[in-house]
Scaffold this motif. Structure first.
Motif, short mmCIF file in Angstrom:
data_model
loop_
_atom_site.label_atom_id
_atom_site.label_comp_id
_atom_site.label_asym_id
_atom_site.label_seq_id
_atom_site.Cartn_x
_atom_site.Cartn_y
_atom_site.Cartn_z
N GLN A 105 8.07 -3.25 6.62
CA GLN A 105 7.17 -2.19 7.08
C GLN A 105 7.93 -0.88 7.23
OE1 GLN A 105 3.94 -2.54 7.36
NE2 GLN A 105 3.78 -4.78 7.22
N PRO A 106 7.21 0.24 7.14
CA PRO A 106 7.89 1.54 7.30
C PRO A 106 8.06 1.95 8.77
CG PRO A 106 5.63 1.87 6.62
CD PRO A 106 5.82 0.38 6.70
N ILE A 107 7.81 1.01 9.70
CA ILE A 107 8.09 1.30 11.12
C ILE A 107 8.87 0.14 11.71
CG2 ILE A 107 6.17 2.86 11.71
CD1 ILE A 107 4.59 0.35 12.58
N GLY A 108 9.56 0.39 12.79
CA GLY A 108 10.31 -0.66 13.48
C GLY A 108 11.40 -1.27 12.63
N GLN A 109 12.09 -0.44 11.86
CA GLN A 109 13.12 -0.94 10.95
C GLN A 109 14.31 -1.50 11.74
OE1 GLN A 109 11.69 2.00 10.98
NE2 GLN A 109 11.14 2.73 8.95
N SER A 110 14.82 -2.65 11.27
CA SER A 110 15.97 -3.29 11.93
C SER A 110 17.25 -2.55 11.54
CB SER A 110 16.06 -4.74 11.45
OG SER A 110 16.36 -4.74 10.06
N PRO A 123 0.79 -1.25 0.00
CA PRO A 123 0.00 0.00 0.00
C PRO A 123 0.81 1.29 0.00
CG PRO A 123 -0.74 -1.52 1.71
CD PRO A 123 0.57 -2.02 1.22
N SER A 124 2.12 1.20 0.17
CA SER A 124 2.93 2.43 0.10
C SER A 124 2.91 2.98 -1.33
CB SER A 124 4.37 2.13 0.52
OG SER A 124 5.24 3.10 -0.05
N PRO A 125 2.60 4.26 -1.51
CA PRO A 125 2.58 4.80 -2.87
C PRO A 125 3.95 4.80 -3.53
CG PRO A 125 2.36 6.56 -1.24
CD PRO A 125 2.26 5.27 -0.48
N PHE A 126 5.00 4.87 -2.73
CA PHE A 126 6.35 4.87 -3.29
C PHE A 126 6.76 3.45 -3.72
CE2 PHE A 126 6.04 8.50 -0.42
CZ PHE A 126 6.41 9.52 -1.27
N VAL A 127 6.28 2.46 -2.98
CA VAL A 127 6.51 1.06 -3.37
C VAL A 127 5.70 0.76 -4.64
CG1 VAL A 127 6.18 -1.35 -2.68
CG2 VAL A 127 7.06 0.31 -1.03
N PRO A 166 18.09 2.81 -2.00
CA PRO A 166 16.81 3.31 -1.50
C PRO A 166 16.28 4.43 -2.38
CG PRO A 166 18.58 4.24 -0.18
CD PRO A 166 19.24 3.43 -1.29
N ASP A 167 15.04 4.79 -2.17
CA ASP A 167 14.36 5.93 -2.79
C ASP A 167 13.77 5.58 -4.16
OD1 ASP A 167 14.07 9.09 -2.33
OD2 ASP A 167 14.23 8.61 -4.45
N SER A 168 12.44 5.74 -4.25
CA SER A 168 11.74 5.36 -5.48
C SER A 168 12.27 6.10 -6.71
CB SER A 168 10.24 5.58 -5.32
OG SER A 168 9.94 6.95 -5.16
N SER A 169 12.60 7.38 -6.56
CA SER A 169 13.06 8.14 -7.73
C SER A 169 14.42 7.63 -8.21
CB SER A 169 13.13 9.64 -7.41
OG SER A 169 11.87 10.11 -7.03
N ALA A 170 15.31 7.37 -7.25
CA ALA A 170 16.63 6.83 -7.62
C ALA A 170 16.47 5.44 -8.24
CB ALA A 170 17.53 6.77 -6.39
N LEU A 179 17.49 6.27 5.60
CA LEU A 179 16.38 7.10 6.09
C LEU A 179 15.27 6.22 6.68
CD1 LEU A 179 16.14 9.74 3.20
CD2 LEU A 179 17.29 9.97 5.42
N GLY A 180 15.44 4.92 6.57
CA GLY A 180 14.46 3.98 7.13
C GLY A 180 13.20 3.87 6.30
N LYS A 181 13.23 4.43 5.10
CA LYS A 181 12.00 4.46 4.29
C LYS A 181 11.94 3.27 3.33
CE LYS A 181 11.89 9.52 4.36
NZ LYS A 181 10.69 9.91 5.05
N ILE A 182 10.70 3.01 2.87
CA ILE A 182 10.49 2.03 1.81
C ILE A 182 10.05 2.80 0.58
CG2 ILE A 182 9.99 0.07 3.31
CD1 ILE A 182 6.97 0.65 2.94
N PRO A 183 10.43 2.31 -0.64
CA PRO A 183 11.10 1.05 -0.97
C PRO A 183 12.63 1.17 -0.93
CG PRO A 183 10.56 2.20 -2.98
CD PRO A 183 10.05 3.07 -1.86
N CYS A 184 13.24 -0.05 -0.99
CA CYS A 184 14.67 -0.13 -1.23
C CYS A 184 14.88 -1.29 -2.21
CB CYS A 184 15.40 -0.39 0.08
SG CYS A 184 17.20 -0.46 -0.10
N1 GSH Z 1 11.51 9.78 -1.11
C1 GSH Z 1 11.17 8.44 -0.72
C2 GSH Z 1 9.92 8.48 0.17
C3 GSH Z 1 9.54 7.08 0.68
C4 GSH Z 1 8.60 7.16 1.88
O1 GSH Z 1 8.34 8.22 2.45
N2 GSH Z 1 8.09 5.99 2.26
C5 GSH Z 1 7.28 5.93 3.46
C6 GSH Z 1 6.20 4.88 3.33
S1 GSH Z 1 4.96 5.34 2.17
C7 GSH Z 1 8.16 5.47 4.62
O2 GSH Z 1 8.94 4.56 4.45
N3 GSH Z 1 8.04 6.11 5.77
C8 GSH Z 1 8.78 5.71 6.94
C9 GSH Z 1 9.53 6.83 7.56
O3 GSH Z 1 9.45 7.97 7.08
O4 GSH Z 1 10.21 6.55 8.57
C10 GSH Z 1 10.94 7.59 -1.96
O5 GSH Z 1 10.61 8.15 -3.01
O6 GSH Z 1 11.13 6.36 -1.90
#
Ligand code: GSH
Length: 219
Positions: free
Chosen positions: A34-39, A10-14, A62-66, A48-53
């Motif tokens: 998950q975007p929380i509780g990252q190991s 459901p993540s729009p970036f994934v 990491p980062d959807s644009s990259a 940055l702990g974000k998804i996707p990677c």
């Molecule tokens: N700029 C990043 C943004 C990714 C992003 O914000 N993902 C959210 C989930 S939709 C996330 O992982 N959030 C967790 C956080 O910010 O710690 C990309 O394009 O991949």
């Protein structure tokens, strides 16, 4: 070498990366993250702990644009970035606009109505949703409406590109948040959204997400 995408549907970036891969017909494995509780292991590949990677053997990104920019170089066909310099730049602009401004006006209602309910067991704050719908969305939708030609699924030069993958990915959050876009006020945007979401790449993702939410007892 096989491609692994760390993230959840459901993540729009994934979704953006999954649609991009589907449009290029590139197989991949989606590894739940998950975007929380990252190991610490996940933070090592996505600081940055974000998804996707993305992971491809030893290579991680990491980062959807990259990730999309990388995949365009490794899987050139079909091209998902315009070749003309100005159209290329405009496609990158719309990608950025979707990932930032559209993310705010589509992601906030999604957070309130879906994430809070399903994952935090809290009622949505409908005051926040109403403020977004009444005040924040209209100028964004006005802008997109002004940029669209009728009858196209391509914001840039009338051809489907990364601009539409990013934009369509964010607009899909509204479907899950049960929010319509007023077709009388923004007819080109609604028709465009429907055409983009009718593409098999988007359709497969959105259907799968609906099933996931149904199984979690969304409605
Ligand atoms: N700029 C990043 C943004 C990714 C992003 O914000 N993902 C959210 C989930 S939709 C996330 O992982 N959030 C967790 C956080 O910010 O710690 C990309 O394009 O991949």
């Amino acid at each position: 070498m096989s491609i692994v995408i760390h993230g959840v549907p459901p993540s729009p970036f994934v979704r953006k990366v999954r649609v991009f891969l589907a449009e290029k017909n590139v197989p991949y494995e989606l590894k739940p993250q998950q975007p929380i509780g990252q190991s610490p292991e996940y933070l090592a590949i996505s600081p940055l702990g974000k998804i996707p990677c993305l992971q491809e053997g030893e290579f991680t990104l990491p980062d959807s644009s990259a990730i999309c920019a990388y995949l365009e170089r490794t899987h050139a066909k079909p091209a998902l970035y315009p070749s003309d310099a100005r159209q290329y730049a405009r496609a990158l602009w719309f990608e950025e606009y979707a990932d930032s401004k559209l993310a705010e006006v589509c992601g906030t209602p999604f957070f309130q109505r879906v994430v809070r309910k399903l994952f935090f067991k809290q009622a949505p704050d409908e005051k926040i949703v109403a403020e977004i719908v009444n005040e924040k969305q209209p100028p964004v939708f006005d802008y997109l409406e002004s940029q669209l030609e009728s009858g196209t699924d391509g914001l840039v030069g009338g051809r489907f590109s990364i601009a539409d993958i990013a934009t369509g990915s964010m607009l899909a959050q509204l479907i899950h948040a049960d929010l319509a876009i007023d077709a009388r006020r923004w007819p080109k945007l609604v028709a465009y959204r429907d055409r983009v979401h009718a593409r098999p790449s988007f359709k497969a993702c959105i259907e799968q997400e609906k099933q996931i939410f149904a199984s979690l007892g969304k409605n």
